[in-house]
Design an enzyme around this catalytic site. Structure first.
Site, PDB file in Angstrom:
ATOM      1  CB  ALA A  63      -0.870  -0.013   1.256  1.00 51.90           C
ATOM      2  N   GLY A 102       0.649  -5.118   0.787  1.00 48.98           N
ATOM      3  CA  GLY A 102      -0.541  -5.100  -0.067  1.00 48.98           C
ATOM      4  C   GLY A 102      -0.270  -5.690  -1.435  1.00 48.98           C
ATOM      5  CD  GLU A 105      -2.410  -7.715   2.708  1.00 47.35           C
ATOM      6  OE1 GLU A 105      -2.086  -6.535   2.441  1.00 47.35           O
ATOM      7  OE2 GLU A 105      -2.994  -8.023   3.753  1.00 47.35           O
ATOM      8  CD  GLU A 125       1.644  -5.912   5.406  1.00 44.48           C
ATOM      9  OE1 GLU A 125       2.469  -6.819   5.658  1.00 44.48           O
ATOM     10  OE2 GLU A 125       0.888  -5.951   4.426  1.00 44.48           O
TER      11      GLU A 125
END
Ligand code: T1G
Length: 686
Positions: A63, A102, A105, A125
């Site tokens: 992200a 992310g 993911e 993370e």
């Protein structure tokens, strides 16, 4: 189509390419067109399968961290992944570079993942004080099992494509043209025919979970969390994946993520992420770098040997110089032993060890340094000795070679002045053990040329160090502040605190260990020698040293150590010595609480950092944080001393410093103007 996301059709296989330099972070301007493209392709009969790939040097690296703390703009990542899992046709993530957070993911939202052999994949993370907030804690366990997923998520350490395939979350590893092979793989999946099961519906690896063993693994990880919330939340989220239905576990993950992302610890760790990158930036991006192909290291002792290993670990040939064949042999033998330990621990292959040892050349003749591009000395910490070494280097080093000193304290300007080439001289202050500790203080002397600084900053990155450029003063940034942090240590003991009480105040704060345990580990004789060289005394520590009690290496120092153990045990004789010295000095003793310990150690630490900022010894407050987290173990959940000052309340720090200044008159407690300004404005830099 936007510039960040493009779609092509390769004979029926849709290829969605994300292009968002430098690391293809999933910023809003990527998420929106990506969502729209996937929604269109889901129902597009011309696309029999979908490949998601990235342009540039890496697959999605996560992200966009810069978006945290700002209003979330839809579509969020979880919506994209949920959309992906409604697509019946095969979806394939083509991974190169680093698929992180992310990014991984997103790939887990696809039916399949194929990767270039050199790719790395992980969920880091936790290093930002977060947990995977895009379903990683619920999907990864479904592919690799809960135990493996827990280890990956709580450590945040990426794995290679090969390891990922062996673990079960990469389906194929390719060499050569990744996209072409990903398209071919997609065609094979189309030919095989469905149904293609989304990861959310794959529960086989979870069903076999031994919950008791999982809980034991999670408890052990929690024990090491040292007050950090994210590792505990990661474990809870993965446990939910085992015990709750998918959607409930996903919702629980979201709640845990929201709690972490708004917390101080994640703000502190995200601060450090950007601070490390800021510290490495030097003015003048277009500065010409000098060629660095061979390193010379003078001194094969603890520091010199560690420094030589740090360069060899970065693939650089090293000429290691000592004063005698015996000293050289000892130094090289220590290096060999250190590598052998890494091999025995499985962190280095024997092949890699041999390759690194092959990079070393030993010598006792300065002339053998003539072909080196950078020469660093790690000789005895004495100005006369350093000046003699630099005088010799000035005579033999090739023009343009960079000459560095590893001094911890001494005046680099004075050292540079002992050569005819001060523009090529700077400090490179490594931290022991130099082959392990990440921090490198690059000491900018008055005449150091800008391209020399830039060259060494790049070199630091090349050998995996976190570099901070600092100015010349006694102890530069780290050690100067360490002196301020420790100035009250003996006073606290004489006034009533026991060593283990002071150390506990530190470990409760989140430090790996307190100052007295650290002293015993490093060796009390080092500080003793420094104090004698500077005509200083420490009534208790000097007495311990006079008794030959240097700490762990003599099994007695501030604490006692059983044979073969590093466990510190209170020593009644040390406590009797402290009481006797206090009585001798007429110092009344009293209860001293943890708050007072913090106020008399960490508040002066912050205050000295403020003075360093004022003097321009550090370019920015965040550089000081980078020094203290990477060189001294300042708890990452507090972001470094200068960031923590904001959490603690600078106004309170000023007020308590004034209290202790009034009570003791000692200069370390006099609040620096920069600290007062920070208390008023909330900003260290104007
Ligand atoms: N977001 C924003 N900027 C980033 C970024 C990111 N994720 N990663 C890197 N940058 C910037 C960085 O600040 C620098 O900027 C430039 O890119 C090059 O980075 C929902 C919540 C990928 C291994 O933690 O580990 O996904 O200084 O110097 O050494 O569950 O960057 O040039 O202006 O580090 O080659 C999870 C973080 C996010 C990966 C490349 N992902 N990045 O290393 O280059 S949270 C991460 C890295 C998340 C989801 C959760 C490294 C790298 P500038 P760099 P590098």
């Amino acid at each position: 189509m936007s510039s960040s996301v493009s779609v092509a059709n390769e004979n029926g296989i849709a290829v969605v390419t994300i292009d968002n330099p430098p690391v293809n972070a999933l910023s809003f301007h990527v998420r929106k067109p990506l969502y729209e493209a996937l929604a269109a392709l889901r129902d597009d009969p011309a696309a029999s399968a979908i490949v998601i790939a990235c342009a540039g040097r890496t697959f999605v690296a996560g992200a966009d961290i810069t978006e945290f703390g700002k209003p979330l703009q839809q579509p969020e990542l979880r919506a994209i992944i949920a959309l992906l899992e409604t697509i019946a046709k095969p979806t394939v993530a083509a991974i190169h570079g680093t698929a992180l957070g992310g990014g991984l993911e997103l790939a887990l939202g696809c039916h399949f993942r194929v990767a270039d052999r050199s790719a790395k994949l992980g969920l880091p993370e936790v290093k930002l004080g977060l947990l995977p907030g895009g379903g990683g804690t619920v999907r990864l366990p479904r592919l690799v099992g809960a135990a493996k997923a827990l280890g990956m998520i709580v450590s945040g350490t990426p794995v290679s494509a090969g390891e990922a395939k062996a673990a079960g979350f990469v389906d194929a590893v390719f060499d050569g043209d990744l996209l072409a092979q990903a398209i071919r793989f997609a065609n094979e999946m189309v030919a095989q025919g469905g149904p293609f099961v989304p990861v959310r519906d794959r529960n086989d690896r979870l069903a076999a979970t031994d919950l008791a063993a999982f809980d034991a693994q999670a408890a052990e990880l929690a024990r090491k969390a040292r007050g950090l919330e994210a590792p505990l939340a990661c474990a809870e989220a993965v446990r939910n994946a085992i015990t709750l239905p998918f959607d409930e576990a996903l919702a629980a993950e979201r709640q845990l993520f929201l709690k972490l992302v708004s917390g101080d610890q994640s703000r502190a760790q995200r601060h450090l992420f950007f601070a490390e990158r800021e510290a490495a930036k030097l003015p003048g991006k277009d500065l010409q770098r000098r060629r660095i192909e061979r390193i010379g290291v003078i001194g094969a002792g603890t520091m010199g040997g560690g420094i030589a290993m740090a360069f060899a670990n970065g693939g650089l040939p090293v000429t290691l110089l000592e004063t005698s064949e015996e000293a050289l042999r000892r130094g090289l033998a220590t290096i060999d032993k250190n590598y052998a330990v890494s091999v025995s621990r499985g962190s280095l292959t024997d092949e890699a060890k041999q390759k690194r040892l092959g990079l070393f050349k030993g010598s006792t003749d300065y002339a053998d340094l003539a072909d080196c591009d950078l020469i660093i000395e790690a000789v005895f910490e004495d100005m006369a000795v350093k000046k003699e070494v630099f005088g010799k280097l000035d005579a033999i080093a090739r023009p343009g070679a960079i000459l560095a000193t590893n001094t911890s304290y001494l005046d680099v300007d004075a050292i540079a002045a002992s050569t005819s080439r001060p523009q090529d001289v700077l400090g490179m202050h490594f931290f022991s053990p130099a082959n392990v500790m990440k921090l490198l203080e690059i000491v900018r002397a008055e005449k150091t040329a800008p391209e020399v600084l830039a060259t060494v900053a790049d070199l630091a990155r090349r050998i995996g160090k976190v570099a901070v450029v600092v100015g010349v003063c006694h102890g530069f940034v780290g050690n100067r502040m360490l002196s301020a942090r420790g100035a009250e240590n003996e006073a606290l003991l004489l006034e009533g605190a026991a060593p283990d009480e002071v150390d506990k105040a530190f470990t409760d704060f989140g430090w790996p260990m307190g100052p007295f345990q650290m002293g015993d580990l490093a060796g009390l004789d080092i500080g003793w020698r420094n104090r004698k060289a500077r005509g200083q005394t420490a009534v208790i520590a000097d007495t311990l040293c006079e008794q030959g009690h240097f700490g762990q290496k003599t099994r007695r120092g501030w604490y006692r150590y059983e044979s073969g153990s590093r466990e510190p045990l209170s020593d009644s004789e040390v406590e009797a010595l402290i009481r006797a010295k206090a009585a001798e000095l007429g110092i009344p003793r009293r209860e001293i609480g943890a708050d007072e310990v913090i106020e008399r150690t960490l508040y002066p630490l912050v205050n000295e950092g403020a003075k360093i900022l004022e003097e321009g010894i550090a370019a920015r407050a965040s550089d000081i944080d980078v020094v203290w987290v990477n060189g001294y173990g300042f708890p990452i959940g507090k972001g470094g001393p200068m960031f923590w000052a904001g959490l603690e309340g600078a106004g309170r720090i000023v007020e308590r410093l004034e209290h202790w200044h009034g009570r003791t008159g000692r200069a370390i407690f006099e609040p620096a103007p920069a600290l007062r300004r920070f208390a008023e404005t909330g900003a260290w830099e104007s």
